[in-house]
Design a protein around this motif. Structure first.
Motif, PDB file in Angstrom:
ATOM      1  N   VAL A   1      47.841  36.346  45.739  1.00 48.82           N
ATOM      2  CA  VAL A   1      46.868  36.450  44.648  1.00 48.82           C
ATOM      3  C   VAL A   1      47.591  36.352  43.310  1.00 48.82           C
ATOM      4  O   VAL A   1      48.599  37.025  43.090  1.00 48.82           O
ATOM      5  N   ALA A   2      47.070  35.503  42.436  1.00 46.37           N
ATOM      6  CA  ALA A   2      47.624  35.386  41.079  1.00 46.37           C
ATOM      7  C   ALA A   2      46.462  35.367  40.087  1.00 46.37           C
ATOM      8  O   ALA A   2      45.488  34.627  40.269  1.00 46.37           O
ATOM      9  N   ILE A   3      46.565  36.212  39.032  1.00 44.41           N
ATOM     10  CA  ILE A   3      45.513  36.249  38.010  1.00 44.41           C
ATOM     11  C   ILE A   3      45.668  35.041  37.099  1.00 44.41           C
ATOM     12  O   ILE A   3      46.748  34.793  36.540  1.00 44.41           O
ATOM     13  N   ASP A   4      44.586  34.266  36.980  1.00 36.16           N
ATOM     14  CA  ASP A   4      44.605  33.075  36.132  1.00 36.16           C
ATOM     15  C   ASP A   4      44.231  33.427  34.686  1.00 36.16           C
ATOM     16  O   ASP A   4      44.936  33.064  33.743  1.00 36.16           O
ATOM     17  N   THR A   5      43.107  34.115  34.534  1.00 44.22           N
ATOM     18  CA  THR A   5      42.663  34.467  33.176  1.00 44.22           C
ATOM     19  C   THR A   5      42.129  35.883  33.171  1.00 44.22           C
ATOM     20  O   THR A   5      41.577  36.370  34.172  1.00 44.22           O
ATOM     21  N   VAL A   6      42.300  36.548  32.016  1.00 45.72           N
ATOM     22  CA  VAL A   6      41.747  37.873  31.817  1.00 45.72           C
ATOM     23  C   VAL A   6      41.489  38.045  30.318  1.00 45.72           C
ATOM     24  O   VAL A   6      42.280  37.573  29.488  1.00 45.72           O
ATOM     25  N   ASP A   7      40.371  38.663  29.970  1.00 49.43           N
ATOM     26  CA  ASP A   7      40.068  38.921  28.555  1.00 49.43           C
ATOM     27  C   ASP A   7      41.109  39.881  27.989  1.00 49.43           C
ATOM     28  O   ASP A   7      41.339  40.965  28.528  1.00 49.43           O
ATOM     29  N   ASP A   8      41.750  39.431  26.878  1.00 52.17           N
ATOM     30  CA  ASP A   8      42.788  40.278  26.286  1.00 52.17           C
ATOM     31  C   ASP A   8      42.206  41.499  25.588  1.00 52.17           C
ATOM     32  O   ASP A   8      42.819  42.567  25.576  1.00 52.17           O
ATOM     33  N   ALA A   9      41.045  41.314  24.973  1.00 55.51           N
ATOM     34  CA  ALA A   9      40.451  42.428  24.219  1.00 55.51           C
ATOM     35  C   ALA A   9      38.939  42.314  24.311  1.00 55.51           C
ATOM     36  O   ALA A   9      38.380  41.219  24.237  1.00 55.51           O
ATOM     37  N   VAL A  10      38.295  43.445  24.521  1.00 49.78           N
ATOM     38  CA  VAL A  10      36.828  43.489  24.563  1.00 49.78           C
ATOM     39  C   VAL A  10      36.372  44.712  23.792  1.00 49.78           C
ATOM     40  O   VAL A  10      37.135  45.664  23.585  1.00 49.78           O
ATOM     41  N   THR A  11      35.122  44.691  23.387  1.00 52.20           N
ATOM     42  CA  THR A  11      34.512  45.846  22.724  1.00 52.20           C
ATOM     43  C   THR A  11      33.846  46.703  23.772  1.00 52.20           C
ATOM     44  O   THR A  11      33.319  46.192  24.770  1.00 52.20           O
ATOM     45  N   ILE A  12      33.895  48.014  23.532  1.00 50.85           N
ATOM     46  CA  ILE A  12      33.280  48.934  24.483  1.00 50.85           C
ATOM     47  C   ILE A  12      31.858  48.480  24.748  1.00 50.85           C
ATOM     48  O   ILE A  12      31.087  48.171  23.832  1.00 50.85           O
ATOM     49  N   GLY A  13      31.527  48.422  26.041  1.00 53.58           N
ATOM     50  CA  GLY A  13      30.195  47.969  26.450  1.00 53.58           C
ATOM     51  C   GLY A  13      30.165  46.515  26.869  1.00 53.58           C
ATOM     52  O   GLY A  13      29.216  46.076  27.529  1.00 53.58           O
ATOM     53  N   GLU A  14      31.173  45.763  26.450  1.00 45.04           N
ATOM     54  CA  GLU A  14      31.247  44.370  26.878  1.00 45.04           C
ATOM     55  C   GLU A  14      31.908  44.279  28.260  1.00 45.04           C
ATOM     56  O   GLU A  14      32.599  45.200  28.689  1.00 45.04           O
ATOM     57  N   ASN A  15      31.694  43.144  28.892  1.00 46.07           N
ATOM     58  CA  ASN A  15      32.318  42.912  30.196  1.00 46.07           C
ATOM     59  C   ASN A  15      33.733  42.377  30.040  1.00 46.07           C
ATOM     60  O   ASN A  15      33.995  41.548  29.179  1.00 46.07           O
TER      61      ASN A  15
END
Length: 268
Positions: free
Chosen positions: A200-214
């Motif tokens: 398993v290798a992670i391709d993409t991930v959100d670096d920063a989100v606002t509380i309540g966002e996915n």
């Protein structure tokens, strides 16, 4: 006076021998005439002269001669022996038996197998000779003996044997299995496959989100094994499981999975 005449009679002869053994023939030669005479008495096998002896016998005298002959594989299944004077020939037939010879045939081989599984090898061992014998039949993998079994068979008799071997990672990509008697070896190649292994290798991930966002994560799952497999790919946040997906992949195949996590204040 009666003229000399050398009569020949076979007294004893081996009824049967095994290839490589000697045939012994004892014969009595009698001068049935009234005067002394000299003759050459010959010994032959299948018409070929194998020995002779010059005899001088008085009238009415007799003598016993013994001849031997070493048999070979070309003499099966029988030979004709003859002892002859100039006047008479005595003959006999001797059975020449093939020695015990154990032939080996593989009747079933479990192939392919996955590392960690057993490969089972079944073999039929047949005594192709005319006489009984005992031999050790061995089982080997890549030339290394694994086990053996003493087998006793009458002429023409056969027996089925089964051997098993547990494969390991060092056996990839294949092994050679062999079942051997004292006369013959039968071999086969067995493919040994790596089990399904999901990388398993992670391709993409959100670096920063606002509380309540996915928070969205995409990962690539690849089957690095040699066989098809099914596994559950789990998604966790701070050690707590948040989801999962069952994935089935052929060897060398890959698939992208996506997971989402709704953030909360406690995630700061």
């Amino acid at each position: 006076l009666a003229p000399n005449s050398f009569a020949v009679g076979i007294d004893s002869v081996d009824g049967s021998v095994v290839v490589g053994e000697n045939v012994s023939v004892a014969a009595t030669v009698t001068n049935t005439g009234d005067v002394q005479a000299t003759q050459t008495v010959s010994f032959a096998v299948d018409g070929g002269r194998e020995g002779s002896e010059e005899l001088t016998l008085a009238g009415g005298e007799n003598v016993t001669l013994t001849f031997t002959y070493r048999t070979s594989g070309q003499d099966t299944p029988e030979i004709g022996v003859a002892v002859a004077s100039e006047n008479e020939t005595a003959t006999a037939t001797v059975a020449v038996l093939a020695p015990a010879s154990f032939g080996v045939d593989l009747t079933a081989v479990e192939d392919p197998v996955v590392v960690g599984e057993n490969t089972t090898v079944e073999a039929r061992v047949t005594n192709e000779g005319d006489v009984g014998g005992t031999q050790e039949v061995t089982f080997a993998v890549d030339g290394e003996r694994q086990e053996g079994e003493q087998v006793t068979l009458a002429g023409g008799e056969n027996v089925s044997l089964a051997f098993s071997y547990e494969t390991g990672t060092g056996d990839r990509p294949e092994i050679e299995v062999a079942v051997a008697s004292g006369n013959e070896t039968a071999t086969a190649a067995v493919e040994v496959s790596a089990p399904a292994s999901f990388a398993v290798a992670i391709d993409t991930v959100d670096d920063a989100v606002t509380i309540g966002e996915n928070l969205t994560v995409t990962a690539r799952v690849a089957n690095e094994g040699d066989v098809t497999g099914t596994q559950e790919v789990a998604f966790a946040v701070d050690g707590g499981r948040e989801g999962g997906e069952r994935v089935t992949l052929d060897p060398g195949a890959n698939e992208t999975v996506t997971f989402a996590y709704e953030t909360v204040a406690a995630d700061r």
